[in-house]
Design an enzyme around this catalytic site. Sequence first.
Site, PDB file in Angstrom:
ATOM      1  N   ASP A  83       0.844  -1.191   0.000  1.00  0.00           N
ATOM      2  CA  ASP A  83       0.000   0.000   0.000  1.00  0.00           C
ATOM      3  C   ASP A  83       0.887   1.251   0.000  1.00  0.00           C
ATOM      4  O   ASP A  83       1.802   1.369   0.822  1.00  0.00           O
ATOM      5  CB  ASP A  83      -0.879  -0.047   1.270  1.00  0.00           C
ATOM      6  CG  ASP A  83      -1.962   0.994   1.260  1.00  0.00           C
ATOM      7  OD1 ASP A  83      -2.458   1.339   0.160  1.00  0.00           O
ATOM      8  OD2 ASP A  83      -2.337   1.470   2.352  1.00  0.00           O
ATOM      9  N   HIS A 178      -7.063  10.148   4.345  1.00  0.00           N
ATOM     10  CA  HIS A 178      -6.639   9.099   5.277  1.00  0.00           C
ATOM     11  C   HIS A 178      -6.899   9.548   6.714  1.00  0.00           C
ATOM     12  O   HIS A 178      -6.790  10.725   7.030  1.00  0.00           O
ATOM     13  CB  HIS A 178      -5.145   8.813   5.097  1.00  0.00           C
ATOM     14  CG  HIS A 178      -4.820   8.196   3.778  1.00  0.00           C
ATOM     15  ND1 HIS A 178      -3.862   8.675   2.937  1.00  0.00           N
ATOM     16  CD2 HIS A 178      -5.370   7.119   3.156  1.00  0.00           C
ATOM     17  CE1 HIS A 178      -3.811   7.917   1.850  1.00  0.00           C
ATOM     18  NE2 HIS A 178      -4.716   6.969   1.957  1.00  0.00           N
ATOM     19  N   GLY A 179      -7.231   8.596   7.549  1.00  0.00           N
ATOM     20  CA  GLY A 179      -7.445   8.905   8.966  1.00  0.00           C
ATOM     21  C   GLY A 179      -8.846   9.444   9.199  1.00  0.00           C
ATOM     22  O   GLY A 179      -9.705   9.403   8.319  1.00  0.00           O
ATOM     23  N   HIS A 206      -9.494   5.304  -1.704  1.00  0.00           N
ATOM     24  CA  HIS A 206      -8.688   5.306  -0.466  1.00  0.00           C
ATOM     25  C   HIS A 206      -9.430   6.089   0.604  1.00  0.00           C
ATOM     26  O   HIS A 206     -10.399   6.787   0.320  1.00  0.00           O
ATOM     27  CB  HIS A 206      -7.328   5.958  -0.741  1.00  0.00           C
ATOM     28  CG  HIS A 206      -6.369   5.025  -1.400  1.00  0.00           C
ATOM     29  ND1 HIS A 206      -5.246   4.552  -0.763  1.00  0.00           N
ATOM     30  CD2 HIS A 206      -6.382   4.454  -2.630  1.00  0.00           C
ATOM     31  CE1 HIS A 206      -4.610   3.738  -1.592  1.00  0.00           C
ATOM     32  NE2 HIS A 206      -5.276   3.666  -2.728  1.00  0.00           N
ATOM     33  N   GLY A 207      -8.946   5.968   1.837  1.00  0.00           N
ATOM     34  CA  GLY A 207      -9.524   6.769   2.918  1.00  0.00           C
ATOM     35  C   GLY A 207     -10.949   6.381   3.245  1.00  0.00           C
ATOM     36  O   GLY A 207     -11.804   7.239   3.477  1.00  0.00           O
ATOM     37  N   GLY A 208     -11.226   5.066   3.309  1.00  0.00           N
ATOM     38  CA  GLY A 208     -12.595   4.601   3.546  1.00  0.00           C
ATOM     39  C   GLY A 208     -13.115   4.819   4.967  1.00  0.00           C
ATOM     40  O   GLY A 208     -14.322   4.808   5.201  1.00  0.00           O
ATOM     41  N   THR A 209     -12.209   5.032   5.917  1.00  0.00           N
ATOM     42  CA  THR A 209     -12.631   5.240   7.304  1.00  0.00           C
ATOM     43  C   THR A 209     -13.437   6.541   7.435  1.00  0.00           C
ATOM     44  O   THR A 209     -13.023   7.575   6.908  1.00  0.00           O
ATOM     45  CB  THR A 209     -11.397   5.334   8.233  1.00  0.00           C
ATOM     46  OG1 THR A 209     -10.754   4.060   8.240  1.00  0.00           O
ATOM     47  CG2 THR A 209     -11.783   5.722   9.653  1.00  0.00           C
TER      48      THR A 209
HETATM   49  O1  G3H Z   1      -4.308   3.162   1.968  1.00  0.00           O
HETATM   50  C1  G3H Z   1      -4.976   3.025   2.997  1.00  0.00           C
HETATM   51  C2  G3H Z   1      -6.323   3.552   3.134  1.00  0.00           C
HETATM   52  O2  G3H Z   1      -6.571   4.530   2.181  1.00  0.00           O
HETATM   53  C3  G3H Z   1      -6.698   3.836   4.543  1.00  0.00           C
HETATM   54  O3  G3H Z   1      -7.671   4.812   4.737  1.00  0.00           O
HETATM   55  O4  G3H Z   1      -7.105   5.737   6.975  1.00  0.00           O
HETATM   56  O5  G3H Z   1      -9.324   6.124   5.946  1.00  0.00           O
HETATM   57  O6  G3H Z   1      -8.721   3.883   6.793  1.00  0.00           O
HETATM   58  P1  G3H Z   1      -8.217   5.126   6.198  1.00  0.00           P
HETATM   59 ZN    ZN Z   2      -4.546   5.102   1.059  1.00  0.00          ZN
END
Ligand code: G3H
Ligand code: ZN
Length: 282
Positions: A83, A178-179, A206-209
């Site tokens: 990743d 992210h985060g 990306h950044g699903g959280t």
């Molecule tokens: O590459 C990792 C992900 O995009 C993580 O995203 O920090 O929102 O869970 P996240």
């Molecule tokens: Zn990411």
Amino acid sequence: MINSNEIFKKAVIEKYAIPQFNITNLEWIKYILEKCEELKSPVILGASEGAIKYMGGYNVVYSIVNAMIKDLNIRIPVVLHLDHGTSVDSCKKAIDAGFTSVMIDSSKNILEENIRITKEVVEYALKRNVSIEAEVGSIGGIEDNISANIRYADVNECIKFVEETGVTSLAPALGTVHGFYKGELNIDFERMKKIKESVKVPLVLHGGTGVNDYLIKESVNIGISKINIDTELKSAWNEAVRNFIGVNKTEYDPRKIISSGEEAIKNVIDKKINLFGSKNKA
Ligand code: G3H
Ligand code: ZN
């Protein structure tokens, strides 16, 4: 272990998203594999350079995942993915160790340089049957203020990038970060639609959280084929373990302390797989 191309084909046709769950240690790998096997979902295990360093190196990570699949009798399709690889060298190290997929993230550079670096990884990876993801625009980072850090992906740049590099999947910056979110989340769905119509490769979010269920469903409807989750697993584990330690003040067995977060991690995985639609797609 397989590369991501085959599982992407099915996901694109049947319109669901494959989960990428990021791995942090041996326990994470175990919990993710067990839960995905139970739910019969294909899975992409995402290992960042930081996590790889923490676990001891590329070969260590490959060996743990490979052995775990055997010993736990895991039958679902599993992809081991680097990743946000930051250099050609780290992508090559991952590939040489046995990773079946890599992301080269050269998105901080101007487009031409991003293309040049990505092409180098594509050449190396394709010969070894490894899939390649790359980023266009810039997905926001954890420390930043949302509106200040995102560079939304330009549709024409995405078309040019995919054509010239030959990547097998694309992660365009569309508004997620992210985060945890510190400000307003603004996913550009119009841009997402245009990119989806314009490029042939599967799209990655990306950044699903912290992206709510409605926005995830909308993304999957438009045609996002992979969604990355990292922070939410860490945060759920963290909360559960803190509670456990708070109650069990004399417990010192690390196995009990670490695994007190198992259920919390598995609950997140369950929720995401149901939401992404990848249950029973293995
Ligand atoms: O590459 C990792 C992900 O995009 C993580 O995203 O920090 O929102 O869970 P996240
Ligand atoms: Zn990411």
